[in-house]
Write a protein that holds these residues in place. Structure first.
Motif, mmCIF file in Angstrom:
data_model
loop_
_atom_site.group_PDB
_atom_site.id
_atom_site.type_symbol
_atom_site.label_atom_id
_atom_site.label_comp_id
_atom_site.label_asym_id
_atom_site.label_seq_id
_atom_site.Cartn_x
_atom_site.Cartn_y
_atom_site.Cartn_z
ATOM 1 N N GLN A 39 0.734 -1.089 0.048
ATOM 2 C CA GLN A 39 0.127 -0.047 0.055
ATOM 3 C C GLN A 39 0.914 1.330 0.042
ATOM 4 O OE1 GLN A 39 -3.460 -0.132 0.225
ATOM 5 N NE2 GLN A 39 -3.525 1.765 0.085
ATOM 6 N N THR A 55 -12.088 7.415 1.713
ATOM 7 C CA THR A 55 -12.455 6.249 1.239
ATOM 8 C C THR A 55 -11.953 5.026 2.152
ATOM 9 O OG1 THR A 55 -12.730 7.168 -0.867
ATOM 10 C CG2 THR A 55 -12.627 4.836 -0.679
ATOM 11 N N TRP A 56 -12.708 4.117 2.651
ATOM 12 C CA TRP A 56 -12.237 2.934 3.378
ATOM 13 C C TRP A 56 -12.270 1.628 2.640
ATOM 14 C CZ3 TRP A 56 -10.005 3.522 8.126
ATOM 15 C CH2 TRP A 56 -10.085 4.681 8.635
ATOM 16 N N TYR A 57 -11.405 1.151 2.583
ATOM 17 C CA TYR A 57 -10.924 -0.129 1.580
ATOM 18 C C TYR A 57 -10.741 -1.333 2.664
ATOM 19 C CZ TYR A 57 -8.163 -3.662 -0.912
ATOM 20 O OH TYR A 57 -7.627 -4.649 -1.529
ATOM 21 N N LYS A 58 -11.616 -2.395 2.554
ATOM 22 C CA LYS A 58 -11.553 -3.319 3.562
ATOM 23 C C LYS A 58 -10.295 -4.380 2.754
ATOM 24 C CE LYS A 58 -13.874 -7.693 5.022
ATOM 25 N NZ LYS A 58 -14.917 -8.610 4.980
ATOM 26 N N SER A 59 -9.245 -4.170 3.370
ATOM 27 C CA SER A 59 -7.930 -4.766 2.919
ATOM 28 C C SER A 59 -7.810 -6.215 3.319
ATOM 29 C CB SER A 59 -6.883 -4.159 3.177
ATOM 30 O OG SER A 59 -6.652 -3.921 4.554
ATOM 31 N N LYS A 73 -9.465 -2.562 7.654
ATOM 32 C CA LYS A 73 -9.563 -1.779 6.475
ATOM 33 C C LYS A 73 -8.613 -0.689 6.639
ATOM 34 C CE LYS A 73 -12.986 1.066 9.182
ATOM 35 N NZ LYS A 73 -14.445 1.398 9.250
ATOM 36 N N ARG A 74 -8.376 -0.017 5.417
ATOM 37 C CA ARG A 74 -7.472 1.156 5.018
ATOM 38 C C ARG A 74 -8.203 2.283 4.542
ATOM 39 N NH1 ARG A 74 -2.234 -1.356 5.206
ATOM 40 N NH2 ARG A 74 -2.425 -3.329 5.551
#
Length: 122
Positions: free
Chosen positions: A32, A54-58, A63-64
């Motif tokens: 990342q 914006t949250w990304y379920k990594s 989440k990131r």
């Protein structure tokens, strides 16, 4: 402490009590961020975020959060905890912080060594 993304769409401030500073060497943080990701950690009442993160379920664990405009990776949060990790590199100097440890060193890249004498956790 105050921080922001590159374009200024996301700003955040963190209370001085948020003083845990670590360097994460896990594969996801390295992918990342492009290298090691240094972060602090704050309870929800110690951090104020302005802008549309914006949250990304990594992963199944976390989440990131990043800026949808410039793509800066600013935040990390485990799904099962309230604390939010924030990018130390996004803070304005002086921070008054110092790294305390390295985490997920078992996943670190083979192209660098860790020689600063700080504790290392697999």
């Amino acid at each position: 402490m105050k921080g922001s993304c590159n374009c200024g769409a996301i700003h955040f401030s963190v209370a001085p009590e948020a003083n845990r500073a670590v360097a994460c060497h896990c594969t996801k943080c390295r992918k990342q961020s492009g290298h090691v990701w240094a972060s602090g950690q704050a309870a929800p009442d110690q951090i104020s975020i302005t802008g549309d993160v914006t949250w990304y379920k990594s992963s199944e664990k976390a989440k990131r959060g990043f800026c949808p405009t410039c793509g800066c990776f600013l935040f990390w949060q485990a799904h099962d905890e309230d604390a939010i990790s924030f990018a130390l590199g996004a803070l304005q100097n002086p921070t008054g912080l110092a790294l305390q440890e390295h985490i997920f060193v078992a996943d670190k890249g083979d192209y660098y060594d860790i020689n600063d004498g700080l504790p290392q956790k697999d």
